[in-house]
Design a protein around this motif. Structure first.
Motif, PDB file in Angstrom:
ATOM      1  N   ILE A  62       6.221   5.111 -20.822  1.00  0.00           N
ATOM      2  CA  ILE A  62       7.659   4.850 -20.816  1.00  0.00           C
ATOM      3  C   ILE A  62       8.170   4.742 -19.384  1.00  0.00           C
ATOM      4  O   ILE A  62       8.998   3.887 -19.058  1.00  0.00           O
ATOM      5  CB  ILE A  62       8.410   5.982 -21.532  1.00  0.00           C
ATOM      6  N   ALA A  63       7.659   5.603 -18.502  1.00  0.00           N
ATOM      7  CA  ALA A  63       8.126   5.583 -17.120  1.00  0.00           C
ATOM      8  C   ALA A  63       7.745   4.274 -16.429  1.00  0.00           C
ATOM      9  O   ALA A  63       8.563   3.688 -15.706  1.00  0.00           O
ATOM     10  CB  ALA A  63       7.565   6.766 -16.355  1.00  0.00           C
TER      11      ALA A  63
ATOM     12  N   LYS B  30       2.003   6.573  -6.884  1.00  0.00           N
ATOM     13  CA  LYS B  30       1.188   7.720  -7.302  1.00  0.00           C
ATOM     14  C   LYS B  30       1.955   9.033  -7.127  1.00  0.00           C
ATOM     15  O   LYS B  30       2.068   9.832  -8.047  1.00  0.00           O
ATOM     16  CB  LYS B  30      -0.104   7.768  -6.488  1.00  0.00           C
ATOM     17  N   ARG B  31       2.535   9.230  -5.919  1.00  0.00           N
ATOM     18  CA  ARG B  31       3.160  10.508  -5.612  1.00  0.00           C
ATOM     19  C   ARG B  31       4.425  10.756  -6.416  1.00  0.00           C
ATOM     20  O   ARG B  31       4.663  11.843  -6.913  1.00  0.00           O
ATOM     21  CB  ARG B  31       3.532  10.557  -4.121  1.00  0.00           C
ATOM     22  N   LEU B  32       5.275   9.707  -6.532  1.00  0.00           N
ATOM     23  CA  LEU B  32       6.605   9.923  -7.107  1.00  0.00           C
ATOM     24  C   LEU B  32       6.641   9.766  -8.617  1.00  0.00           C
ATOM     25  O   LEU B  32       7.445  10.391  -9.290  1.00  0.00           O
ATOM     26  CB  LEU B  32       7.624   8.952  -6.475  1.00  0.00           C
ATOM     27  N   VAL B  33       5.793   8.886  -9.153  1.00  0.00           N
ATOM     28  CA  VAL B  33       5.888   8.629 -10.589  1.00  0.00           C
ATOM     29  C   VAL B  33       4.718   9.221 -11.364  1.00  0.00           C
ATOM     30  O   VAL B  33       4.902   9.971 -12.320  1.00  0.00           O
ATOM     31  CB  VAL B  33       5.991   7.108 -10.860  1.00  0.00           C
ATOM     32  N   VAL B  34       3.496   8.899 -10.947  1.00  0.00           N
ATOM     33  CA  VAL B  34       2.346   9.264 -11.770  1.00  0.00           C
ATOM     34  C   VAL B  34       2.028  10.761 -11.674  1.00  0.00           C
ATOM     35  O   VAL B  34       1.886  11.435 -12.688  1.00  0.00           O
ATOM     36  CB  VAL B  34       1.117   8.417 -11.392  1.00  0.00           C
ATOM     37  N   ASP B  35       1.954  11.292 -10.460  1.00  0.00           N
ATOM     38  CA  ASP B  35       1.548  12.692 -10.293  1.00  0.00           C
ATOM     39  C   ASP B  35       2.408  13.680 -11.078  1.00  0.00           C
ATOM     40  O   ASP B  35       1.873  14.536 -11.773  1.00  0.00           O
ATOM     41  CB  ASP B  35       1.522  13.071  -8.808  1.00  0.00           C
ATOM     42  N   PRO B  36       3.760  13.587 -10.994  1.00  0.00           N
ATOM     43  CA  PRO B  36       4.555  14.584 -11.712  1.00  0.00           C
ATOM     44  C   PRO B  36       4.415  14.484 -13.228  1.00  0.00           C
ATOM     45  O   PRO B  36       4.747  15.413 -13.944  1.00  0.00           O
ATOM     46  CB  PRO B  36       5.995  14.271 -11.305  1.00  0.00           C
TER      47      PRO B  36
ATOM     48  N   LEU C 100       0.831  -1.198   0.000  1.00  0.00           N
ATOM     49  CA  LEU C 100       0.000   0.000   0.000  1.00  0.00           C
ATOM     50  C   LEU C 100       0.871   1.254   0.000  1.00  0.00           C
ATOM     51  O   LEU C 100       0.613   2.208  -0.721  1.00  0.00           O
ATOM     52  CB  LEU C 100      -0.931   0.011   1.217  1.00  0.00           C
ATOM     53  N   LEU C 101       1.929   1.205   0.823  1.00  0.00           N
ATOM     54  CA  LEU C 101       2.804   2.370   0.931  1.00  0.00           C
ATOM     55  C   LEU C 101       3.620   2.601  -0.330  1.00  0.00           C
ATOM     56  O   LEU C 101       3.685   3.706  -0.850  1.00  0.00           O
ATOM     57  CB  LEU C 101       3.757   2.196   2.123  1.00  0.00           C
ATOM     58  N   VAL C 102       4.249   1.506  -0.840  1.00  0.00           N
ATOM     59  CA  VAL C 102       5.191   1.665  -1.950  1.00  0.00           C
ATOM     60  C   VAL C 102       4.479   1.673  -3.295  1.00  0.00           C
ATOM     61  O   VAL C 102       4.616   2.604  -4.087  1.00  0.00           O
ATOM     62  CB  VAL C 102       6.258   0.548  -1.915  1.00  0.00           C
TER      63      VAL C 102
END
Lengths: 312, 292
Positions: B98-99, B81-87, B73-75
């Motif tokens: 690609i990411a 969501k926070r580190l990859v998708v949102d930005p 759930l955390l990772v």
């Protein structure tokens, strides 16, 4: 004046790349030739992705069709310069056949359809032993003969491949400057507007996709004699994904994007070898980081810097 | 006939696992337009985390699963969501595709470094007995897998259709702007979708790994099959994922047994291509409208 300088710089770079591998050992020449092959396939994919605005995940399938066609033709005794157009034409035809139904659905569905196509082609390579040799593949693929002289030395074969890459690049540049090329760009920027000014969007998208496939066929035709032995593995979906990565990393919709992107995909893993078993993991993380910070690709750096200067 | 029944049941069990992974995939797509190519690795990673908790950490299986669920759930939920998708969301679909691709390479190779490229066995969660029903021998673990996976899908459906939060999530999937106007906290709903995806992935790992064993590249085939399942059933319908998964699982088994083992993977593929070309919204999906 600047145009003249740009042309001179480009010519210098092309000649430098032609001469540079002369200083390398055989493995180095092999890697640079592989880079050159990837650039051809990448240019084709760039037309589909960067100019026509469609996501294709099947470029490696066309690459494989080109490689197998050339390998089988060479083994049957056909000369290389007959096998090469055959590979390109076959890929163009298959591209039309796949693209015609698939492009009715466009965007992410084209991505899925091409992905499925790639898996299917891979299975056919693996299972149709009578034609492709199955998992054993086809070996002893001869190098091309030029003016009665077989290009056995890696360096000679690189020179042939590099000249072909430059010719294919020049053809692409001509295509993009023609009214056709303009239509492709119009399509990517705003398909609905393009349609309303009288561009037959389906026709142009289909054409871009099939020409992109033909480029992969040409790349495959050079890949088969380069490695001398082909089997299904290099033509799996993962290769299609790295080709897409290559186009995006270099800068999609830019003529030189694939050349830069192929450095990332072919040469970077070689340079990261000092990190031993970590290198693929580092490679993966680098991709994520790059997409977060530089979604426009490496060639968008100058634009970004210019924009930053204007803001100041 | 009896063979046929056995093939259907074991195919349904495999298909139910594909369906769970596919369900997460469709949820992410609906909530945020993310096409997640790290889908298979998101099942592989929890399998290895669980192995770590069982092995070096010495926890019993239920506790290990609970701990894995938490880490997932955390990772895989919040972190992803926070580190990859949102930005990346504002740059469109392709950079994100690609990411996730890069992410799948990084996860796979990271696990290979940490655990080596060996195949690891995984403790069974169901008994290994065979039940004899009317002459057919059905394995308890197949039946158990179908029941757990089916139960989860039904529970998720009920959550999405019957609770306020679930309906708010559906509203966000259909029209973000309208959902915002209605006072729905869009970001929170999207986060829920990512958390549910992570939980589904961890559960799939628990069901799949005892049968297919843990290996760093186990996500490759699984991801592809779940992907087919999602498209066949209907990209924008959660129910579709279940139908797609079971269809893929059963077809694979039948073709492998009766036609050609070499093209076992091919039939789901042909079905997949046929769906894309002739009914792109999927068997149970609704057509997407073109936006100007």
């Amino acid at each position: 004046m600047t145009r003249l300088w740009q042309a001179a710089l480009l010519l210098f770079a092309l000649v430098a790349i032609y001469l540079l591998p002369g200083t390398l050992k055989n493995y180095g020449v092999y890697i640079v030739t592989l880079w050159s092959v990837y650039v051809i396939a990448g240019m084709g994919l760039n037309l589909t992705v960067g100019y026509a605005g469609q996501i294709s995940l099947g470029q490696a399938a066309f690459w494989g069709i080109g490689a197998y066609t050339t390998a089988i033709a060479l083994k049957a005794g056909l000369p290389f310069f007959a096998a090469l157009p055959l590979s390109a034409a076959l890929c163009f035809g298959v591209g039309l056949l796949l693209g015609f139904p698939a492009l009715r659905v466009q965007h992410h569905y084209l991505a899925f359809a091409t992905l499925g196509f790639n898996v299917l082609v891979f299975l056919a390579f693996r299972n149709e032993d009578w034609l492709t040799g199955g998992t054993f593949g086809i070996n002893n693929i001869p190098r091309p003969i030029l003016f009665g002289w077989r290009l056995r030395a890696p360096l000679d074969f690189f020179h042939l491949t590099w000249i072909a890459t430059v010719v294919m690049g020049a053809l692409m540049a001509l295509l993009l400057r023609s009214p056709w090329g303009r239509a492709f760009a119009a399509l990517r920027d705003n398909p609905i507007r393009a349609e309303s000014v009288g561009i037959d969007t389906t026709f142009y998208t289909l054409l871009a996709f099939a020409i992109g496939a033909a480029y992969a066929g040409v790349a495959g035709a050079f890949f088969a004699p380069l490695v001398g032995f082909i089997e299904p593995a290099p033509f799996a979906v993962t290769t299609s994904l790295s080709m897409l990565l290559m186009v995006i990393a270099g800068g999609s919709g830019r003529l030189f994007g694939p050349a830069i992107g192929a450095i990332v995909v072919v040469l970077l893993p070689e340079w990261l070898r000092f990190a031993a078993e970590w290198y693929l993991a580092i490679f993966g993380v680098l991709i994520v980081v790059m997409m977060v910070w530089l979604p426009g690709g490496l060639l968008s750096i100058p634009d970004r810097l210019r924009a930053a200067r204007v803001l100041k | 006939m009896i063979d046929f029944l056995q093939l259907i049941v074991s195919g349904t069990a495999t298909g139910a696992c594909y369906a769970l992974a596919a369900l997460g995939f469709t949820l992410l797509w609906q909530a945020s337009g993310t096409i997640n190519f790290a889908l298979g690795e998101m099942v592989m990673l929890p399998a290895f985390i669980m192995l770590f908790f069982i092995g070096p950490a010495g926890l019993p299986l239920p506790l290990a699963f609970a701990a894995t669920l938490l880490v997932s759930l955390l990772v895989l939920g919040l972190g992803f969501k926070r580190l990859v998708v949102d930005p990346m969301l504002k740059h469109g679909v392709i950079p994100l595709v690609i990411a996730t691709l890069g992410l799948s390479i990084a996860m796979k190779q990271g696990v290979r470094i940490a655990f080596s490229a060996q195949v690891f066995t995984f403790p069974a969660i169901f008994s290994q007995e065979l039940l004899s029903i009317g002459g057919a021998r059905l394995s308890v673990s197949d039946l158990g897998t179908v029941i757990v996976a089916g139960g989860l899908v039904v529970a998720l459906q009920t959550f999405l259709n019957r609770t306020l939060t679930g309906r708010a999530m559906q509203a966000v999937a259909q029209n973000r702007d309208a959902a915002t106007v209605l006072g729905i906290n869009v970001q929170r709903m999207v986060l829920y979708a990512f958390l549910i995806n992570a939980a589904l992935a961890a559960t799939t790992a628990l069901l799949v790994t005892p049968v297919y064993l843990a290996k760093f590249d186990m996500g490759d085939t699984l991801g592809l099959k779940a992907f087919y399942a999602a498209i066949i059933g209907g990209f924008n319908q959660s129910r579709g994922a279940l139908l797609g998964g079971v269809l893929v699982g059963v077809l694979e088994n039948l073709v492998g047994a009766y036609l050609s083992p070499g093209y076992k993977d091919g039939v789901a593929l042909v079905l997949f291509l046929a769906v894309i070309l002739f009914k792109p919204e999927g068997l149970l999906g609704k057509p997407e409208e073109r936006k100007v």
